[in-house]
Design a protein around this motif. Structure first.
Motif, short mmCIF file in Angstrom:
data_model
loop_
_atom_site.label_atom_id
_atom_site.label_comp_id
_atom_site.label_asym_id
_atom_site.label_seq_id
_atom_site.Cartn_x
_atom_site.Cartn_y
_atom_site.Cartn_z
N THR A 113 1.69 -0.77 -1.17
CA THR A 113 0.83 -0.37 -2.01
C THR A 113 -0.64 -1.25 -2.42
O THR A 113 -1.50 -0.82 -2.99
CB THR A 113 1.35 0.02 -3.61
OG1 THR A 113 1.77 -1.11 -4.04
CG2 THR A 113 2.42 1.02 -3.39
N GLU A 114 -0.35 -2.37 -2.26
CA GLU A 114 -1.63 -3.47 -2.47
C GLU A 114 -1.56 -4.34 -1.29
O GLU A 114 -1.18 -5.54 -1.33
CB GLU A 114 -1.20 -4.25 -3.82
CG GLU A 114 -1.16 -3.24 -5.19
CD GLU A 114 -1.24 -4.15 -6.45
OE1 GLU A 114 -1.31 -5.33 -6.32
OE2 GLU A 114 -0.98 -3.36 -7.46
N LEU A 115 -2.03 -3.91 -0.25
CA LEU A 115 -2.08 -4.56 0.78
C LEU A 115 -2.98 -5.92 0.90
O LEU A 115 -4.24 -5.59 0.44
CB LEU A 115 -2.78 -3.71 2.12
CG LEU A 115 -1.80 -2.66 2.33
CD1 LEU A 115 -2.59 -1.86 3.50
CD2 LEU A 115 -0.38 -3.10 2.95
N PRO A 116 -2.41 -7.15 1.30
CA PRO A 116 -3.18 -8.39 1.01
C PRO A 116 -4.50 -8.48 2.22
O PRO A 116 -5.45 -8.97 2.05
CB PRO A 116 -2.18 -9.56 1.25
CG PRO A 116 -1.04 -8.88 2.14
CD PRO A 116 -0.95 -7.17 1.52
N PHE B 211 -11.24 -0.85 -7.89
CA PHE B 211 -10.51 -2.06 -7.66
C PHE B 211 -10.71 -2.43 -6.31
O PHE B 211 -10.64 -1.73 -5.41
CB PHE B 211 -9.07 -1.87 -7.98
CG PHE B 211 -8.92 -1.45 -9.53
CD1 PHE B 211 -8.62 -2.63 -10.57
CD2 PHE B 211 -8.50 -0.25 -9.83
CE1 PHE B 211 -8.35 -2.36 -11.61
CE2 PHE B 211 -8.17 -0.10 -11.14
CZ PHE B 211 -8.28 -1.08 -12.17
N LEU B 212 -10.70 -3.79 -6.08
CA LEU B 212 -10.76 -4.34 -4.69
C LEU B 212 -9.23 -4.50 -4.01
O LEU B 212 -8.95 -5.68 -3.76
CB LEU B 212 -11.61 -5.60 -4.43
CG LEU B 212 -12.98 -5.34 -4.88
CD1 LEU B 212 -13.81 -6.86 -4.73
CD2 LEU B 212 -13.72 -4.61 -3.70
N LYS B 213 -8.67 -3.21 -4.26
CA LYS B 213 -6.97 -3.33 -3.77
C LYS B 213 -6.85 -2.22 -2.98
O LYS B 213 -7.68 -1.23 -3.00
CB LYS B 213 -6.16 -3.34 -5.14
CG LYS B 213 -5.91 -4.61 -5.68
CD LYS B 213 -5.33 -4.39 -6.89
CE LYS B 213 -5.04 -5.60 -7.76
NZ LYS B 213 -4.12 -5.50 -8.81
N TYR B 214 -6.25 -2.29 -1.81
CA TYR B 214 -5.78 -1.06 -0.94
C TYR B 214 -4.49 -1.09 -0.88
O TYR B 214 -3.44 -1.70 -1.33
CB TYR B 214 -6.37 -1.78 0.44
CG TYR B 214 -7.69 -2.03 0.63
CD1 TYR B 214 -8.64 -1.09 1.18
CD2 TYR B 214 -8.45 -3.18 0.20
CE1 TYR B 214 -9.93 -1.45 1.20
CE2 TYR B 214 -9.75 -3.37 0.47
CZ TYR B 214 -10.56 -2.56 0.69
OH TYR B 214 -11.83 -2.65 1.00
N TYR B 215 -4.17 0.41 -0.64
CA TYR B 215 -2.98 0.90 -0.54
C TYR B 215 -2.70 1.88 0.46
O TYR B 215 -3.67 2.41 0.87
CB TYR B 215 -2.37 1.45 -2.01
CG TYR B 215 -3.12 2.67 -2.17
CD1 TYR B 215 -2.36 3.83 -2.00
CD2 TYR B 215 -4.64 2.78 -2.73
CE1 TYR B 215 -3.32 5.23 -2.59
CE2 TYR B 215 -5.06 4.04 -3.10
CZ TYR B 215 -4.38 5.20 -2.80
OH TYR B 215 -5.08 6.40 -2.95
N VAL B 216 -1.49 2.11 0.82
CA VAL B 216 -1.16 2.93 1.74
C VAL B 216 -0.76 4.59 1.24
O VAL B 216 -0.04 4.25 0.30
CB VAL B 216 0.07 2.73 2.82
CG1 VAL B 216 0.35 3.71 3.76
CG2 VAL B 216 -0.21 1.47 3.22
#
Length: 282
Positions: free
Chosen positions: A272-275, A102-107
């Motif tokens: 959890t889903e940094l823009p 997924f092209l999503k980033y999270y901490v």
């Protein structure tokens, strides 16, 4: 506003595949802000670690990068938080992780704990790069809050030092402020009139803040005011994503319970889903 809000920048150093990119990002920011860089490694010192860090930071010697390395074994959260206070760090850089497929980033859980407990500003990086990627567009919250004036001022400071071209100040307005049930043309017109009055009021408040910022920070930057009616926290994160912002600048919470007031049920969405890269300012 302090002429130098980030006198010292800290970054947690793990000897991972992202090490070089993280060091290059931190070193560049230290030079942009004329700050001292403090590398925090949770673990024992060794000749190999010392050598590797020197090799990676060698390209910045010519720019007189000031840095020191702290080696301290222990619990990662406690080590990084205690070193941040001991070394009087103003800005702590933490890396985010990309979810597989997924092209999503999270901490990650460790970084999330540090973000919530840190007494300094925190920068969450989603895509550290060895080659610099220009920061062109910054989105900053214009929430009506005692901290917002300093946050907006700091956003212009950051923008001017990173040579950003544009700042968008997002005024998140709760939908319940438009206390009209829309069920016909008359009530729709009334709701639109109320919304327009709120927009004008919010824009006036933000313009007053901008007028008190030294012109050297604002003159070369295009400023856009963007009122949004919706859920606080979620709305600005979504806006930063669709506008392809390079950096989202937010107020830090005054205390733990403030997260719920600032981001009702949505702080997890931001973390959890940094823009985009997120700077949380103390």
């Amino acid at each position: 506003m302090s002429l130098q809000p980030f006198k010292s920048i800290g970054i947690g150093v793990a000897f991972s595949p992202n090490l070089k990119a993280n060091l290059f990002e931190a070193a560049r920011l230290s030079l942009f802000f004329n700050s001292k860089l403090i590398l925090i490694h949770v673990g024992e010192v060794s000749d190999d670690k010392v050598k590797m860090l020197k090799v990676f930071l060698k390209p910045f010697e010519k720019d007189n990068l000031k840095y020191e390395v702290v080696y301290k074994p222990g619990d990662p959260v406690n080590v990084i938080l205690s070193t941040t206070e001991e070394k009087d760090i103003d800005l702590l850089i933490l890396g985010a992780l990309q979810r597989e497929r997924f092209l999503k980033y999270y901490v990650g859980s460790i970084a999330r704990k540090i973000t919530r407990k840190a007494k300094c500003s925190v920068l969450l990086l989603i895509k550290p790069s060895v080659e610099r990627v220009a920061c062109e567009h910054i989105v900053v919250n214009g929430l009506e809050d005692p901290k917002t004036e300093q946050t907006i001022k700091a956003a212009y400071y950051v923008a001017s030092h990173l040579s950003a071209e544009k700042i968008t100040i997002v005024e998140e307005i709760k939908q319940e402020q438009v206390s009209v049930k829309v069920d016909d043309d008359k009530s729709l017109r009334k709701a639109n009139i109320i919304k327009e009055r709120i927009r004008l009021r919010e824009n006036s408040r933000i313009k007053d803040i901008i007028e008190h910022i030294p012109e050297k920070y604002t003159k070369s930057i295009v400023t856009k005011l963007q009122p949004i009616f919706g859920k606080q926290g979620y709305s600005i994160g979504h806006y930063a994503q669709i506008s392809r912002a390079d950096l989202l600048v937010m107020n830090a919470p005054s205390k733990m319970t403030f997260w719920d007031r600032l981001f009702p049920h949505d702080i997890e969405h931001i973390l959890t889903e940094l823009p985009t890269d997120v700077l949380i300012l103390q």
